[in-house]
Design a protein around this motif. Structure first.
Motif, PDB file in Angstrom:
ATOM      1  N   VAL A  14       0.870  -1.181   0.000  1.00 43.36           N
ATOM      2  CA  VAL A  14       0.000   0.000   0.000  1.00 43.36           C
ATOM      3  C   VAL A  14       0.901   1.224   0.000  1.00 43.36           C
ATOM      4  O   VAL A  14       1.657   1.451   0.954  1.00 43.36           O
ATOM      5  CB  VAL A  14      -0.940   0.004   1.218  1.00 43.36           C
ATOM      6  CG1 VAL A  14      -1.746   1.300   1.268  1.00 43.36           C
ATOM      7  CG2 VAL A  14      -1.873  -1.199   1.164  1.00 43.36           C
ATOM      8  N   LEU A  15       0.830   2.005  -1.071  1.00 41.74           N
ATOM      9  CA  LEU A  15       1.735   3.134  -1.277  1.00 41.74           C
ATOM     10  C   LEU A  15       0.991   4.443  -1.027  1.00 41.74           C
ATOM     11  O   LEU A  15       0.087   4.821  -1.774  1.00 41.74           O
ATOM     12  CB  LEU A  15       2.264   3.100  -2.718  1.00 41.74           C
ATOM     13  CG  LEU A  15       3.398   4.060  -3.074  1.00 41.74           C
ATOM     14  CD1 LEU A  15       4.646   3.745  -2.268  1.00 41.74           C
ATOM     15  CD2 LEU A  15       3.704   3.972  -4.574  1.00 41.74           C
ATOM     16  N   GLY A  16       1.381   5.120   0.061  1.00 40.66           N
ATOM     17  CA  GLY A  16       0.715   6.373   0.422  1.00 40.66           C
ATOM     18  C   GLY A  16      -0.476   6.108   1.316  1.00 40.66           C
ATOM     19  O   GLY A  16      -1.248   5.172   1.087  1.00 40.66           O
ATOM     20  N   LEU A  17      -0.625   6.914   2.331  1.00 40.66           N
ATOM     21  CA  LEU A  17      -1.692   6.669   3.299  1.00 40.66           C
ATOM     22  C   LEU A  17      -2.878   7.594   3.079  1.00 40.66           C
ATOM     23  O   LEU A  17      -3.634   7.414   2.144  1.00 40.66           O
ATOM     24  CB  LEU A  17      -1.140   6.765   4.727  1.00 40.66           C
ATOM     25  CG  LEU A  17      -0.395   5.499   5.178  1.00 40.66           C
ATOM     26  CD1 LEU A  17       0.140   5.668   6.591  1.00 40.66           C
ATOM     27  CD2 LEU A  17      -1.317   4.290   5.120  1.00 40.66           C
ATOM     28  N   ALA A  18      -3.053   8.587   3.935  1.00 39.95           N
ATOM     29  CA  ALA A  18      -4.297   9.344   4.016  1.00 39.95           C
ATOM     30  C   ALA A  18      -5.430   8.363   4.311  1.00 39.95           C
ATOM     31  O   ALA A  18      -5.194   7.182   4.591  1.00 39.95           O
ATOM     32  CB  ALA A  18      -4.542  10.147   2.748  1.00 39.95           C
ATOM     33  N   LYS A  19      -6.674   8.821   4.251  1.00 37.26           N
ATOM     34  CA  LYS A  19      -7.792   7.975   4.671  1.00 37.26           C
ATOM     35  C   LYS A  19      -7.935   6.733   3.807  1.00 37.26           C
ATOM     36  O   LYS A  19      -8.192   5.641   4.311  1.00 37.26           O
ATOM     37  CB  LYS A  19      -9.089   8.787   4.650  1.00 37.26           C
ATOM     38  CG  LYS A  19      -9.180   9.839   5.732  1.00 37.26           C
ATOM     39  CD  LYS A  19     -10.586  10.386   5.870  1.00 37.26           C
ATOM     40  CE  LYS A  19     -11.035  11.135   4.618  1.00 37.26           C
ATOM     41  NZ  LYS A  19     -12.383  11.728   4.802  1.00 37.26           N
ATOM     42  N   SER A  20      -7.781   6.901   2.482  1.00 40.68           N
ATOM     43  CA  SER A  20      -7.996   5.751   1.596  1.00 40.68           C
ATOM     44  C   SER A  20      -6.915   4.697   1.783  1.00 40.68           C
ATOM     45  O   SER A  20      -7.194   3.491   1.722  1.00 40.68           O
ATOM     46  CB  SER A  20      -8.047   6.207   0.133  1.00 40.68           C
ATOM     47  OG  SER A  20      -6.806   6.747  -0.286  1.00 40.68           O
ATOM     48  N   GLY A  21      -5.678   5.122   2.047  1.00 39.94           N
ATOM     49  CA  GLY A  21      -4.595   4.172   2.246  1.00 39.94           C
ATOM     50  C   GLY A  21      -4.750   3.380   3.530  1.00 39.94           C
ATOM     51  O   GLY A  21      -4.507   2.163   3.571  1.00 39.94           O
ATOM     52  N   VAL A  22      -5.179   4.044   4.588  1.00 31.13           N
ATOM     53  CA  VAL A  22      -5.412   3.357   5.861  1.00 31.13           C
ATOM     54  C   VAL A  22      -6.513   2.320   5.698  1.00 31.13           C
ATOM     55  O   VAL A  22      -6.387   1.163   6.133  1.00 31.13           O
ATOM     56  CB  VAL A  22      -5.785   4.375   6.968  1.00 31.13           C
ATOM     57  CG1 VAL A  22      -6.241   3.649   8.234  1.00 31.13           C
ATOM     58  CG2 VAL A  22      -4.605   5.285   7.266  1.00 31.13           C
ATOM     59  N   SER A  23      -7.610   2.734   5.060  1.00 32.40           N
ATOM     60  CA  SER A  23      -8.729   1.816   4.855  1.00 32.40           C
ATOM     61  C   SER A  23      -8.315   0.620   4.004  1.00 32.40           C
ATOM     62  O   SER A  23      -8.662  -0.533   4.312  1.00 32.40           O
ATOM     63  CB  SER A  23      -9.890   2.556   4.180  1.00 32.40           C
ATOM     64  OG  SER A  23     -10.961   1.677   3.916  1.00 32.40           O
ATOM     65  N   ILE A 147     -16.348  12.494  -2.228  1.00 30.30           N
ATOM     66  CA  ILE A 147     -17.194  13.060  -1.178  1.00 30.30           C
ATOM     67  C   ILE A 147     -17.746  11.867  -0.412  1.00 30.30           C
ATOM     68  O   ILE A 147     -17.801  10.757  -0.912  1.00 30.30           O
ATOM     69  CB  ILE A 147     -18.321  13.949  -1.745  1.00 30.30           C
ATOM     70  CG1 ILE A 147     -19.221  13.150  -2.695  1.00 30.30           C
ATOM     71  CG2 ILE A 147     -17.761  15.150  -2.455  1.00 30.30           C
ATOM     72  CD1 ILE A 147     -20.421  13.929  -3.166  1.00 30.30           C
ATOM     73  N   GLY A 148     -18.140  12.081   0.816  1.00 22.67           N
ATOM     74  CA  GLY A 148     -18.584  10.937   1.596  1.00 22.67           C
ATOM     75  C   GLY A 148     -17.410  10.205   2.208  1.00 22.67           C
ATOM     76  O   GLY A 148     -16.315  10.735   2.338  1.00 22.67           O
ATOM     77  N   GLU A 149     -17.623   8.948   2.559  1.00 20.51           N
ATOM     78  CA  GLU A 149     -16.614   8.165   3.246  1.00 20.51           C
ATOM     79  C   GLU A 149     -15.762   7.372   2.259  1.00 20.51           C
ATOM     80  O   GLU A 149     -16.104   7.241   1.081  1.00 20.51           O
ATOM     81  CB  GLU A 149     -17.294   7.209   4.231  1.00 20.51           C
ATOM     82  CG  GLU A 149     -18.114   7.903   5.313  1.00 20.51           C
ATOM     83  CD  GLU A 149     -17.271   8.777   6.211  1.00 20.51           C
ATOM     84  OE1 GLU A 149     -16.100   8.420   6.461  1.00 20.51           O
ATOM     85  OE2 GLU A 149     -17.770   9.826   6.665  1.00 20.51           O
ATOM     86  N   VAL A 150     -14.659   6.828   2.757  1.00 15.16           N
ATOM     87  CA  VAL A 150     -13.786   5.999   1.936  1.00 15.16           C
ATOM     88  C   VAL A 150     -14.569   4.763   1.487  1.00 15.16           C
ATOM     89  O   VAL A 150     -15.145   4.047   2.309  1.00 15.16           O
ATOM     90  CB  VAL A 150     -12.532   5.583   2.725  1.00 15.16           C
ATOM     91  CG1 VAL A 150     -11.653   4.677   1.884  1.00 15.16           C
ATOM     92  CG2 VAL A 150     -11.758   6.820   3.173  1.00 15.16           C
ATOM     93  N   ALA A 151     -14.576   4.504   0.193  1.00 12.14           N
ATOM     94  CA  ALA A 151     -15.438   3.464  -0.367  1.00 12.14           C
ATOM     95  C   ALA A 151     -15.163   2.093   0.228  1.00 12.14           C
ATOM     96  O   ALA A 151     -16.085   1.360   0.593  1.00 12.14           O
ATOM     97  CB  ALA A 151     -15.276   3.424  -1.883  1.00 12.14           C
ATOM     98  N   SER A 152     -13.889   1.727   0.334  1.00 10.31           N
ATOM     99  CA  SER A 152     -13.555   0.377   0.797  1.00 10.31           C
ATOM    100  C   SER A 152     -13.901   0.163   2.264  1.00 10.31           C
ATOM    101  O   SER A 152     -13.921  -0.968   2.741  1.00 10.31           O
ATOM    102  CB  SER A 152     -12.069   0.087   0.566  1.00 10.31           C
ATOM    103  OG  SER A 152     -11.258   1.006   1.284  1.00 10.31           O
TER     104      SER A 152
END
Length: 450
Positions: A14-23, A147-152
């Motif tokens: 997993v390359l790069g975090l932010a919200k989508s990377g954590v999820s 917009i909204g929450e992280v899809a995964s």
């Protein structure tokens, strides 16, 4: 959530975090993958990475070592903002390692079908309208993506009868493999993000990825007023559903005799719609098409269109005070978006604009500035915008230091009946962390006027 074994006992970076990377990292860990996370921010400044470390996930922080490619990863899931010329990403592509974005993971595990929305402008408004219309029909809609929450994350609890309504950027759509929305929407297509994609052809190709896996059972909603877009869309296997503000669209949505129609059915009169602007009429037609194909009632559509005044920071009505109407369009980070905003009003406009200097000029705004009675500038591009305003014949141009000063000056140079419009035509990063922060400061300044 579907139980899949695709990533079980497989090495995934997993390359790069932010919200989508954590999820993505947590989901892959749950799916049984051997996950390594790599983020540029040092570990001692990186609470997200620290949390993942506590979950038993391998974390490498502080740099992007190219040697990671020798670790035998079978997939890379990258943050959409990381460009493909990043050495690890380009190296993975050269080695044939699939590079995905978190959206692909969301699709693979989701029980619910997707309604995917992309385009250069109008994505957020169209996505919001679709979400609200489905909810108004007393059905469950999950708002995801930009917009909204992280899809995964949010699709893990989605059920078959739900609708995942997801706004998709070109960056996200580059990283899909099997992703297939039951309904895909492309609002429009103009040149944008060429610093990331390189050419307008590559940008368009990324956008059209939204339909690449669709079949005859799916729908592709397309702006029929853009002939070049209709030509690009003709390669889809999905059923094309056109929408148009200027011509008949018998198989889709259009405007006839002052009414919004879907196919042969009148939905709502234009006079009842409260969302301002010709560009928003395009967004409305796209949204109506999507929800009618999903079985949403006309009553639910009308309920939304007679009450919804706009997305926050996107031609958002803030207040009327002393005869002036204030609008927050902070999300207008390019001239194309500001053109749409200027075109939305017939009243005299006091325009607030400025921000990060990306090297471009602003003369393409000139044909849209006939209603601008005053320009209030701020940020790095203040002088460039003043030059454009002088060419356009704007009589009043005032340079200010920040948003609070700009609002005070805008009110000073306005009259009853005017529209005071923040539509910066620039990114915010010279003075503000995000366009949302810039817009929030504008709203606060408007409400504290005395």
């Amino acid at each position: 959530m579907k139980t899949i074994t695709t990533f079980q006992h497989k090495k995934v970076l997993v390359l790069g975090l932010a919200k989508s990377g954590v999820s993505a990292a947590l989901l892959l860990h749950k799916l049984g993958a051997f996950v390594t996370v790599n983020d540029y921010k040092p570990l001692n400044e990186n609470p997200e990475a620290q949390h993942l470390l506590e979950q038993g996930i391998t974390v490498i922080c502080g740099s992007h070592p190219i040697e990671l490619l020798d670790e035998g990863f079978e997939w890379i899931v990258k943050n959409p903002g990381i460009p493909y010329h990043n050495p690890i990403v380009s190296g993975a592509v050269d080695r044939g390692i699939p590079v995905l974005t978190e959206v692909e993971l969301a699709y693979l595990i989701s029980e619910a079908p997707f309604i995917g929305i992309t385009g250069t402008n109008g994505k957020t408004t169209t996505t919001t309208l679709i979400h609200k219309m489905i909810q108004a029909d007393e059905r469950k809609a999950i708002l995801a993506g930009n917009i909204g929450e992280v899809a995964s994350e949010v699709v893990q609890t989605a059920e078959e009868d739900d609708h995942v309504v997801i706004e998709l950027s070109s960056f996200q759509l580059l990283g899909i493999d099997q992703f297939r929305p039951r309904i895909a929407v492309i609002t429009n297509l103009y040149d944008a993000h060429l610093d990331y994609h390189g050419t307008k052809e590559e940008y368009a190709k990324a956008k059209l990825n939204i339909t690449k896996n669709q079949t005859e059972e799916d729908y592709f909603i397309v702006n029929a007023d853009q002939q070049h877009l209709m030509e690009l869309a003709s390669s889809t296997k999905a059923t094309i559903v056109p929408f148009s503000t200027v011509q008949s669209a018998e198989s889709g949505a259009c405007v006839k005799e002052g009414m919004v129609y879907f196919r042969d059915e009148a939905i709502i009169s234009l006079q009842e719609i409260v969302l301002p602007g010709a560009h928003n009429l395009e967004n409305i037609l796209a949204a109506v098409s999507a929800v009618k194909l999903s079985g949403v009632s006309n009553e639910a559509i009308r309920q939304v269109l007679t009450t919804f005044e706009g997305v926050r920071h996107r031609t958002q009505f803030v207040r009327e005070w002393n005869g002036r109407r204030f609008y927050n369009d902070s999300k207008a980070t390019n001239t194309l978006a500001t053109k749409s905003a200027l075109n939305a009003f017939e009243s005299p406009i006091v325009l607030l604009a400025g921000g990060l200097d990306r090297g471009n000029g602003f003369d393409d705004l000139i044909p849209y500035m006939s209603n601008v009675k005053a320009l209030i500038t701020f940020g790095e591009t203040a002088d460039k915008l003043e030059e454009t305003a002088r060419k356009a014949g704007v009589q009043i141009v005032v340079k200010t230091e920040n948003m609070q000063q700009a609002v005070q000056s805008a009110y000073k140079h306005s009259s009853e009946g005017d529209v005071i419009l923040l539509s910066p035509a620039c990114a915010s990063w010279d003075q503000y962390k995000t366009f949302e922060q810039r817009g929030d400061i504008f709203i606060e300044a408007v409400h504290t006027l005395k």
